[in-house]
Design a protein around this motif. Sequence first.
Motif, PDB file in Angstrom:
ATOM      1  N   ALA A   1       0.830  -1.205   0.000  1.00  0.00           N
ATOM      2  CA  ALA A   1       0.000   0.000   0.000  1.00  0.00           C
ATOM      3  C   ALA A   1       0.863   1.252   0.000  1.00  0.00           C
ATOM      4  N   VAL A   2       1.919   1.257   0.813  1.00  0.00           N
ATOM      5  CA  VAL A   2       2.826   2.415   0.854  1.00  0.00           C
ATOM      6  C   VAL A   2       3.527   2.580  -0.487  1.00  0.00           C
TER       7      VAL A   2
ATOM      8  N   TYR B   1       8.145   0.800  -1.071  1.00  0.00           N
ATOM      9  CA  TYR B   1       7.926  -0.554  -0.561  1.00  0.00           C
ATOM     10  C   TYR B   1       9.061  -0.981   0.359  1.00  0.00           C
ATOM     11  N   LEU B   2      10.308  -0.769  -0.081  1.00  0.00           N
ATOM     12  CA  LEU B   2      11.462  -1.181   0.724  1.00  0.00           C
ATOM     13  C   LEU B   2      11.498  -0.462   2.070  1.00  0.00           C
ATOM     14  N   MET B   3      11.233   0.833   2.043  1.00  0.00           N
ATOM     15  CA  MET B   3      11.270   1.586   3.292  1.00  0.00           C
ATOM     16  C   MET B   3      10.176   1.091   4.248  1.00  0.00           C
ATOM     17  N   ALA B   4       8.964   0.910   3.729  1.00  0.00           N
ATOM     18  CA  ALA B   4       7.859   0.452   4.578  1.00  0.00           C
ATOM     19  C   ALA B   4       8.089  -0.975   5.067  1.00  0.00           C
ATOM     20  N   LEU B   5       8.673  -1.819   4.226  1.00  0.00           N
ATOM     21  CA  LEU B   5       8.941  -3.196   4.626  1.00  0.00           C
ATOM     22  C   LEU B   5       9.956  -3.247   5.769  1.00  0.00           C
ATOM     23  N   SER B   6      11.029  -2.470   5.662  1.00  0.00           N
ATOM     24  CA  SER B   6      12.027  -2.507   6.740  1.00  0.00           C
ATOM     25  C   SER B   6      11.457  -1.914   8.029  1.00  0.00           C
TER      26      SER B   6
END
Length: 125
Positions: free
Chosen positions: A81-82, A110-115
């Motif tokens: 979603a981010v 996506y990468l920032m929100a996942l981490s």
Amino acid sequence: MEWLAELAVELVGEFLLALVLEFGGRALLAPFRAEPSPWVSCSGYLLLGALLGGLSLWLVPHQLVQQPSLRVLNLLLTPFAVGATMGWMGQWRAKRGLRVLRMDRFAYGYLMALSLGLVRYCWAS
């Protein structure tokens, strides 16, 4: 036996901290440069998300979603979603002739929100 586990965690933690400080210092600044390498930018956004996750743990140390299956679902869906929102923002900015940042792309959001989510998932009480 518990002391052995604590020692191992401390040693690995210190090694990872040193590695993050060495590599992460450069990677954290890379997204703000004119044209950094995409790999370095990915690392920078991963580190930024992890730092924001740590900050969020300091502010809200407990899990916001209590049920384990919903926590996993949240960890899987929220980064998408981010990322989609950041991609949409990039398209919106491009249509208006504004400068599009790397963060305005799906993959980097996506990468920032996942981490960030992984830090909260692993360490929130």
